[in-house]
Design a protein around this motif. Structure first.
Motif, PDB file in Angstrom:
ATOM      1  N   LYS A  17      19.953  36.338  78.019  1.00 48.87           N
ATOM      2  CA  LYS A  17      19.520  37.716  78.222  1.00 48.87           C
ATOM      3  C   LYS A  17      18.060  37.971  77.874  1.00 48.87           C
ATOM      4  O   LYS A  17      17.630  39.118  77.863  1.00 48.87           O
ATOM      5  CB  LYS A  17      20.397  38.650  77.399  1.00 48.87           C
ATOM      6  CG  LYS A  17      21.845  38.618  77.830  1.00 48.87           C
ATOM      7  CD  LYS A  17      22.685  39.540  77.004  1.00 48.87           C
ATOM      8  CE  LYS A  17      24.127  39.437  77.458  1.00 48.87           C
ATOM      9  NZ  LYS A  17      25.018  40.243  76.661  1.00 48.87           N
ATOM     10  N   VAL A  18      17.276  36.952  77.600  1.00 46.33           N
ATOM     11  CA  VAL A  18      15.904  37.192  77.160  1.00 46.33           C
ATOM     12  C   VAL A  18      14.856  37.034  78.260  1.00 46.33           C
ATOM     13  O   VAL A  18      13.711  37.402  78.065  1.00 46.33           O
ATOM     14  CB  VAL A  18      15.517  36.296  75.961  1.00 46.33           C
ATOM     15  CG1 VAL A  18      16.427  36.539  74.786  1.00 46.33           C
ATOM     16  CG2 VAL A  18      15.486  34.850  76.333  1.00 46.33           C
ATOM     17  N   ALA A  19      15.228  36.514  79.410  1.00 44.29           N
ATOM     18  CA  ALA A  19      14.238  36.259  80.458  1.00 44.29           C
ATOM     19  C   ALA A  19      13.484  37.534  80.831  1.00 44.29           C
ATOM     20  O   ALA A  19      12.251  37.524  80.938  1.00 44.29           O
ATOM     21  CB  ALA A  19      14.892  35.639  81.682  1.00 44.29           C
ATOM     22  N   GLU A  20      14.196  38.619  81.016  1.00 48.60           N
ATOM     23  CA  GLU A  20      13.530  39.865  81.416  1.00 48.60           C
ATOM     24  C   GLU A  20      12.543  40.332  80.346  1.00 48.60           C
ATOM     25  O   GLU A  20      11.428  40.745  80.654  1.00 48.60           O
ATOM     26  CB  GLU A  20      14.563  40.949  81.685  1.00 48.60           C
ATOM     27  CG  GLU A  20      13.945  42.229  82.193  1.00 48.60           C
ATOM     28  CD  GLU A  20      14.975  43.283  82.558  1.00 48.60           C
ATOM     29  OE1 GLU A  20      14.543  44.384  82.933  1.00 48.60           O
ATOM     30  OE2 GLU A  20      16.183  43.025  82.463  1.00 48.60           O
ATOM     31  N   TYR A  21      12.938  40.250  79.085  1.00 44.81           N
ATOM     32  CA  TYR A  21      12.056  40.652  77.987  1.00 44.81           C
ATOM     33  C   TYR A  21      10.774  39.813  77.984  1.00 44.81           C
ATOM     34  O   TYR A  21       9.670  40.346  77.895  1.00 44.81           O
ATOM     35  CB  TYR A  21      12.790  40.508  76.650  1.00 44.81           C
ATOM     36  CG  TYR A  21      11.974  40.937  75.454  1.00 44.81           C
ATOM     37  CD1 TYR A  21      11.988  42.253  75.030  1.00 44.81           C
ATOM     38  CD2 TYR A  21      11.192  40.012  74.765  1.00 44.81           C
ATOM     39  CE1 TYR A  21      11.231  42.655  73.931  1.00 44.81           C
ATOM     40  CE2 TYR A  21      10.436  40.405  73.675  1.00 44.81           C
ATOM     41  CZ  TYR A  21      10.459  41.723  73.256  1.00 44.81           C
ATOM     42  OH  TYR A  21       9.695  42.111  72.182  1.00 44.81           O
ATOM     43  N   VAL A  22      10.935  38.499  78.085  1.00 48.84           N
ATOM     44  CA  VAL A  22       9.773  37.613  78.062  1.00 48.84           C
ATOM     45  C   VAL A  22       8.890  37.867  79.287  1.00 48.84           C
ATOM     46  O   VAL A  22       7.668  37.921  79.180  1.00 48.84           O
ATOM     47  CB  VAL A  22      10.206  36.132  77.966  1.00 48.84           C
ATOM     48  CG1 VAL A  22       9.016  35.203  78.101  1.00 48.84           C
ATOM     49  CG2 VAL A  22      10.921  35.880  76.641  1.00 48.84           C
TER      50      VAL A  22
END
Length: 146
Positions: free
Chosen positions: A130-135
């Motif tokens: 779930k971190v791809a969008e944040y990064v």
């Protein structure tokens, strides 16, 4: 404009998707004559095992990072590190912030990370789904999400 890359950061968590991201990171590093830094991001569900001294957790993480180094051997240099993805003391300490902070610390010029969800074959502790969008939103480096 020429893209100059010296260090490619690849966050991994032991999942199949993060293994694929590591392969892409090696390919990018090879293309730009750069190094790879593989960052193993620990999930909150492995913290109790670490605190009790369960060596199986360390063995798994070490073996996964060894696989990344073996895949890149002879093509690019690979450095590794392991970070907790969550903190009970700091709300702003989560996998996305850990990746961005690590990118700054190692001087990463490029980030490759997985975007696919976990599969049933992935080990406990896989946290990067779930971190791809944040990064992608907050990274100052180019990001390849695979």
């Amino acid at each position: 404009m020429t893209l100059e890359v010296e260090t490619v950061l690849v966050p991994v968590d032991g999942s199949e998707a993060s293994g694929t991201a590591a392969e892409y990171a090696v390919a990018v590093a090879e293309r730009y004559d750069a190094d790879v830094h593989a960052l193993f991001v620990l999930g909150d569900d492995v913290t109790p095992d670490i605190e009790t001294g369960d060596e199986g957790v360390a063995d798994h993480h070490g073996a996964f990072l060894d696989d990344v180094r073996a895949y890149a051997e002879g093509r690019v240099d690979v450095a590794t590190s392991i970070m907790h993805g969550f903190s009970t003391q700091r709300k702003t300490h989560h996998p996305g912030s850990v990746i961005l902070d690590s990118a700054e610390e190692v001087g990463a010029d490029f980030i490759v990370l997985p975007r696919e969800g976990r599969s049933s074959a992935d080990p406990p502790g896989a946290v990067l789904e779930k971190v791809a969008e944040y990064v992608l939103l907050y990274a100052s480096q180019p990001v390849l999400s695979v």
